[in-house]
Design a protein around this motif. Sequence first.
Motif, mmCIF file in Angstrom:
data_model
loop_
_atom_site.group_PDB
_atom_site.id
_atom_site.type_symbol
_atom_site.label_atom_id
_atom_site.label_comp_id
_atom_site.label_asym_id
_atom_site.label_seq_id
_atom_site.Cartn_x
_atom_site.Cartn_y
_atom_site.Cartn_z
ATOM 1 N N GLU A 66 3.209 -3.148 3.149
ATOM 2 C CA GLU A 66 1.995 -3.601 3.841
ATOM 3 C C GLU A 66 0.896 -3.955 2.847
ATOM 4 O OE1 GLU A 66 1.814 -4.260 6.935
ATOM 5 O OE2 GLU A 66 3.497 -3.156 7.767
ATOM 6 N N LYS A 67 0.499 -5.207 2.820
ATOM 7 C CA LYS A 67 -0.548 -5.701 1.915
ATOM 8 C C LYS A 67 -1.868 -5.747 2.674
ATOM 9 C CE LYS A 67 2.653 -8.505 -0.745
ATOM 10 N NZ LYS A 67 2.856 -9.831 -1.337
ATOM 11 N N ARG A 68 -2.451 -4.573 2.895
ATOM 12 C CA ARG A 68 -3.651 -4.535 3.719
ATOM 13 C C ARG A 68 -4.628 -3.451 3.277
ATOM 14 N NH1 ARG A 68 -1.149 -2.451 9.466
ATOM 15 N NH2 ARG A 68 -0.509 -0.382 8.797
ATOM 16 N N ILE A 69 -5.878 -3.666 3.704
ATOM 17 C CA ILE A 69 -7.003 -2.769 3.437
ATOM 18 C C ILE A 69 -7.450 -2.179 4.769
ATOM 19 C CG2 ILE A 69 -9.434 -2.695 2.700
ATOM 20 C CD1 ILE A 69 -7.653 -3.251 0.362
ATOM 21 N N ALA A 70 -7.792 -0.903 4.775
ATOM 22 C CA ALA A 70 -8.305 -0.255 5.987
ATOM 23 C C ALA A 70 -9.751 0.186 5.769
ATOM 24 C CB ALA A 70 -7.445 0.960 6.345
ATOM 25 N N ILE A 71 -10.539 0.028 6.811
ATOM 26 C CA ILE A 71 -11.924 0.513 6.814
ATOM 27 C C ILE A 71 -12.255 0.918 8.246
ATOM 28 C CG2 ILE A 71 -12.846 -1.830 7.098
ATOM 29 C CD1 ILE A 71 -15.299 -0.962 5.462
ATOM 30 N N ASP A 72 -12.965 2.043 8.418
ATOM 31 C CA ASP A 72 -13.312 2.429 9.789
ATOM 32 C C ASP A 72 -14.769 2.104 10.091
ATOM 33 O OD1 ASP A 72 -15.088 4.691 9.403
ATOM 34 O OD2 ASP A 72 -13.353 5.965 9.044
ATOM 35 N N SER A 73 -15.079 2.107 11.374
ATOM 36 C CA SER A 73 -16.390 1.648 11.848
ATOM 37 C C SER A 73 -17.548 2.549 11.437
ATOM 38 C CB SER A 73 -16.369 1.485 13.367
ATOM 39 O OG SER A 73 -16.013 2.705 13.989
ATOM 40 N N SER A 74 -17.260 3.725 10.888
ATOM 41 C CA SER A 74 -18.353 4.593 10.427
ATOM 42 C C SER A 74 -18.792 4.252 9.006
ATOM 43 C CB SER A 74 -17.929 6.065 10.487
ATOM 44 O OG SER A 74 -16.922 6.337 9.534
ATOM 45 N N ALA B 122 0.822 -1.212 0.000
ATOM 46 C CA ALA B 122 0.000 0.000 0.000
ATOM 47 C C ALA B 122 0.856 1.262 0.000
ATOM 48 C CB ALA B 122 -0.922 0.004 1.214
ATOM 49 N N CYS B 123 0.578 2.137 -0.942
ATOM 50 C CA CYS B 123 1.184 3.474 -0.989
ATOM 51 C C CYS B 123 2.690 3.451 -0.748
ATOM 52 C CB CYS B 123 0.469 4.412 -0.019
ATOM 53 S SG CYS B 123 -1.265 4.666 -0.452
ATOM 54 N N ALA B 124 3.378 2.687 -1.569
ATOM 55 C CA ALA B 124 4.849 2.601 -1.563
ATOM 56 C C ALA B 124 5.414 1.980 -0.284
ATOM 57 C CB ALA B 124 5.469 3.967 -1.830
ATOM 58 N N THR B 125 4.633 1.106 0.374
ATOM 59 C CA THR B 125 5.138 0.351 1.519
ATOM 60 C C THR B 125 5.047 -1.132 1.179
ATOM 61 O OG1 THR B 125 3.014 0.010 2.661
ATOM 62 C CG2 THR B 125 4.152 2.108 3.064
ATOM 63 N N LEU C 32 -6.980 6.543 5.471
ATOM 64 C CA LEU C 32 -7.199 6.143 6.861
ATOM 65 C C LEU C 32 -5.890 5.837 7.572
ATOM 66 C CD1 LEU C 32 -10.350 3.878 6.580
ATOM 67 C CD2 LEU C 32 -10.184 6.146 7.596
ATOM 68 N N ARG C 33 -4.983 5.206 6.874
ATOM 69 C CA ARG C 33 -3.647 4.891 7.376
ATOM 70 C C ARG C 33 -2.684 5.074 6.211
ATOM 71 N NH1 ARG C 33 -3.751 4.653 12.769
ATOM 72 N NH2 ARG C 33 -3.072 2.711 13.657
ATOM 73 N N GLY C 34 -1.547 5.625 6.460
ATOM 74 C CA GLY C 34 -0.579 5.885 5.394
ATOM 75 C C GLY C 34 0.002 4.640 4.757
ATOM 76 N N ASN C 35 -0.244 3.478 5.369
ATOM 77 C CA ASN C 35 0.303 2.232 4.839
ATOM 78 C C ASN C 35 -0.768 1.150 4.672
ATOM 79 O OD1 ASN C 35 -0.148 1.780 7.523
ATOM 80 N ND2 ASN C 35 1.925 1.136 8.010
ATOM 81 N N ALA C 36 -1.975 1.575 4.317
ATOM 82 C CA ALA C 36 -3.074 0.640 4.063
ATOM 83 C C ALA C 36 -3.993 1.232 2.996
ATOM 84 C CB ALA C 36 -3.865 0.375 5.337
ATOM 85 N N TRP C 37 -4.346 0.410 2.011
ATOM 86 C CA TRP C 37 -5.273 0.871 0.965
ATOM 87 C C TRP C 37 -6.625 1.174 1.577
ATOM 88 C CZ3 TRP C 37 -2.653 2.096 -3.023
ATOM 89 C CH2 TRP C 37 -1.610 1.306 -3.519
ATOM 90 N N ASP C 38 -7.327 2.136 1.030
ATOM 91 C CA ASP C 38 -8.694 2.460 1.442
ATOM 92 C C ASP C 38 -9.659 1.476 0.788
ATOM 93 O OD1 ASP C 38 -7.877 4.668 2.978
ATOM 94 O OD2 ASP C 38 -7.910 5.966 1.208
ATOM 95 N N PHE C 39 -10.598 0.999 1.585
ATOM 96 C CA PHE C 39 -11.570 -0.022 1.158
ATOM 97 C C PHE C 39 -12.430 0.468 0.001
ATOM 98 C CE2 PHE C 39 -16.024 -1.447 1.584
ATOM 99 C CZ PHE C 39 -15.864 -2.782 1.240
#
Length: 115
Positions: free
Chosen positions: A62-70, A57-60, A101-108
């Motif tokens: 980290e192979k992850r997706i971020a989503i917040d509870s809202s 994600a974003c030049a890191t 949401l996080r500088g090292n996680a793709w947005d859902f």
Amino acid sequence: MKLLILLSVLLFSSSALSLDYAVGKVKKIRLFSMTSEPYNTTTKGLAMVYIDELPGACATTEKRIAIDSSHPLFESFLALALVSKSTGTPVNIGYQSTCNLRGNAWDFGLIELLE
């Protein structure tokens, strides 16, 4: 004139909503508060779902997706991620090419449980 406006709106909407996709298995799920303050029921929660075939994600790395509870699909996303993790069933994951949401996680964007 109306046709030109309609085409402009469609072009803008489709480019703003474009997603990248990956098919892979959920490797890890992490849930935590978006702040470091003591327990607070009004603070948003954040889910990080690690998927083996995502690019970093974003030049890191980290192979992850971020989503917040809202997010309106937070609970559905989490349910499908848990099913994928527990059964080994792959998912088709759509993600935005941003890391807001996080500088090292793709947005859902979307999640689809595959057969």
